[in-house]
Design an enzyme around this catalytic site. Sequence first.
Site, PDB file in Angstrom:
ATOM      1  N   TYR A  53      36.674  30.381  33.618  1.00 31.90           N
ATOM      2  CA  TYR A  53      38.025  31.155  33.863  1.00 31.90           C
ATOM      3  C   TYR A  53      39.095  29.801  33.576  1.00 31.90           C
ATOM      4  O   TYR A  53      39.181  28.859  34.269  1.00 31.90           O
ATOM      5  CB  TYR A  53      38.079  31.430  35.564  1.00 31.90           C
ATOM      6  N   GLN A 163      25.192  38.092  41.754  1.00 30.18           N
ATOM      7  CA  GLN A 163      26.648  38.410  42.102  1.00 30.18           C
ATOM      8  C   GLN A 163      26.873  39.654  40.878  1.00 30.18           C
ATOM      9  O   GLN A 163      26.605  39.222  39.730  1.00 30.18           O
ATOM     10  CB  GLN A 163      27.618  37.589  41.526  1.00 30.18           C
TER      11      GLN A 163
HETATM   12  P1  NAP Z   1      39.201  42.823  41.427  1.00 28.80           P
HETATM   13  O1  NAP Z   1      39.107  42.032  42.555  1.00 28.80           O
HETATM   14  O2  NAP Z   1      38.368  44.363  41.616  1.00 28.80           O
HETATM   15  O3  NAP Z   1      40.834  43.394  41.190  1.00 28.80           O
HETATM   16  C1  NAP Z   1      41.861  42.328  41.132  1.00 28.80           C
HETATM   17  C2  NAP Z   1      43.045  42.948  40.343  1.00 28.80           C
HETATM   18  O4  NAP Z   1      43.676  43.905  41.397  1.00 28.80           O
HETATM   19  C3  NAP Z   1      44.197  42.072  40.133  1.00 28.80           C
HETATM   20  O5  NAP Z   1      45.055  42.573  38.944  1.00 28.80           O
HETATM   21  C4  NAP Z   1      44.829  41.966  41.538  1.00 28.80           C
HETATM   22  O6  NAP Z   1      46.234  41.712  41.190  1.00 28.80           O
HETATM   23  C5  NAP Z   1      44.905  43.514  41.792  1.00 28.80           C
HETATM   24  N1  NAP Z   1      44.904  43.910  43.330  1.00 28.80           N
HETATM   25  C6  NAP Z   1      44.116  42.974  44.325  1.00 28.80           C
HETATM   26  N2  NAP Z   1      44.391  43.510  45.547  1.00 28.80           N
HETATM   27  C7  NAP Z   1      45.330  44.601  45.388  1.00 28.80           C
HETATM   28  C8  NAP Z   1      45.679  45.741  46.144  1.00 28.80           C
HETATM   29  N3  NAP Z   1      45.575  45.450  47.412  1.00 28.80           N
HETATM   30  N4  NAP Z   1      46.314  46.588  45.751  1.00 28.80           N
HETATM   31  C9  NAP Z   1      46.418  46.619  44.223  1.00 28.80           C
HETATM   32  N5  NAP Z   1      46.127  45.877  43.347  1.00 28.80           N
HETATM   33  C10 NAP Z   1      45.433  44.768  43.851  1.00 28.80           C
HETATM   34  O7  NAP Z   1      38.827  42.401  39.828  1.00 28.80           O
HETATM   35  P2  NAP Z   1      38.412  40.820  39.585  1.00 28.80           P
HETATM   36  O8  NAP Z   1      39.336  39.925  39.518  1.00 28.80           O
HETATM   37  O9  NAP Z   1      37.576  41.123  38.077  1.00 28.80           O
HETATM   38  O10 NAP Z   1      37.076  40.673  40.141  1.00 28.80           O
HETATM   39  C11 NAP Z   1      37.044  40.094  41.637  1.00 28.80           C
HETATM   40  C12 NAP Z   1      36.268  38.652  41.370  1.00 28.80           C
HETATM   41  O11 NAP Z   1      35.157  38.558  41.143  1.00 28.80           O
HETATM   42  C13 NAP Z   1      37.027  37.816  40.087  1.00 28.80           C
HETATM   43  O12 NAP Z   1      38.363  37.213  40.254  1.00 28.80           O
HETATM   44  C14 NAP Z   1      35.920  36.960  39.957  1.00 28.80           C
HETATM   45  O13 NAP Z   1      35.855  35.931  40.818  1.00 28.80           O
HETATM   46  C15 NAP Z   1      34.686  37.657  40.167  1.00 28.80           C
HETATM   47  N6  NAP Z   1      34.144  38.169  38.873  1.00 28.80           N
HETATM   48  C16 NAP Z   1      32.917  37.831  38.471  1.00 28.80           C
HETATM   49  C17 NAP Z   1      32.577  38.127  37.368  1.00 28.80           C
HETATM   50  C18 NAP Z   1      30.756  37.780  36.814  1.00 28.80           C
HETATM   51  O14 NAP Z   1      30.631  38.128  35.623  1.00 28.80           O
HETATM   52  N7  NAP Z   1      30.281  37.180  37.803  1.00 28.80           N
HETATM   53  C19 NAP Z   1      33.162  39.185  36.514  1.00 28.80           C
HETATM   54  C20 NAP Z   1      34.348  39.720  37.105  1.00 28.80           C
HETATM   55  C21 NAP Z   1      34.921  39.163  38.129  1.00 28.80           C
HETATM   56  P3  NAP Z   1      47.117  40.554  41.892  1.00 28.80           P
HETATM   57  O15 NAP Z   1      46.466  39.342  41.890  1.00 28.80           O
HETATM   58  O16 NAP Z   1      48.432  40.793  41.490  1.00 28.80           O
HETATM   59  O17 NAP Z   1      47.155  40.864  43.485  1.00 28.80           O
END
Ligand code: NAP
Length: 277
Positions: A53, A163
Amino acid sequence: MRSVTLSSGERVPALGIGTWRMGERRAARAEEIATLRLAIELGVTLVDTAEMYGDGKTEALVGEAIAGRRDEVFLVSKVYPHNATREGTGSACERSLQRLRTDRIDLYLLHWRGDVPLAETLEAFLTLQQQGKIRYFGVSNFDLADMQELWELPGARAVATDQVLYNLTRRSAESALMPWLGERHIPVMAYSPLEQGRLAQHRELIALARRDGMSPAQAALAWLLAHDDVIAIPKSGNRERLKENLGALDHALSPAQLRELDRLFPKPRRPQPLEML
Ligand code: NAP
């Protein structure tokens, strides 16, 4: 905070916080740090990050945010597959520890499966564990066949989690992988639980959630939290949205609400390969 029990018996929060894309924009930095600090205060103490990241910038931001409160945090980070060799894993872990300003990572994951033999990565994880640099190890984006292969290797049965991409619109993990993990009491860590924010814009989910006094993000998270042995790690770099997401814990979904969500977001009829982002 609701918790999920790891196979070691240790309990971790069922709702954590993701950090992908944090630390990449100077203008957002102060709010991101404030959000991570508030998360710890509110009991959202499982923080998920990765060396990938922001090319290390995210781990550095996490390190700054948790400084002075390290002992309250269950810190998860990940090694790139191309670094996950016998020696490379140790060096990558050292770099992560430095950026995170700590002497240990609570849970260290192989980010996805690459070309390095699994036995080599596992050996490196076990060495890091003996050295006290990581407390637990796990994997990410492993489908059933990968898990079955891993399971047969010496030392692998201590694997703490897989995960995977799991949310209302991405249910492929349910067909074969999750039952297999469940039988072995291996919790699933659901990444992109809000489908990267898209679920907050989903028209029918908005309507259903509003009717029941929730936001769509809360409904999406409450659905995940209704599963035993699922840890959800929504990312938000904004304090208001963090509090909103935490509010999901106040909405235990009824069987009728769960059936309605199943109709809106049906689970795949036939087994499908695990999707990843
Ligand atoms: P997510 O958590 O599904 O969504 C994050 C997005 O949603 C951000 O743009 C955030 O914006 C927004 N958001 C958060 N809360 C909200 C709400 N209450 N209402 C509206 N929008 C909201 O997506 P993700 O970041 O891909 O997944 C979560 C975590 O999983 C990652 O950050 C990472 O740590 C991990 N991950 C791991 C892998 C892997 O391959 N292992 C892949 C993807 C992700 P704001 O920040 O502006 O609130």
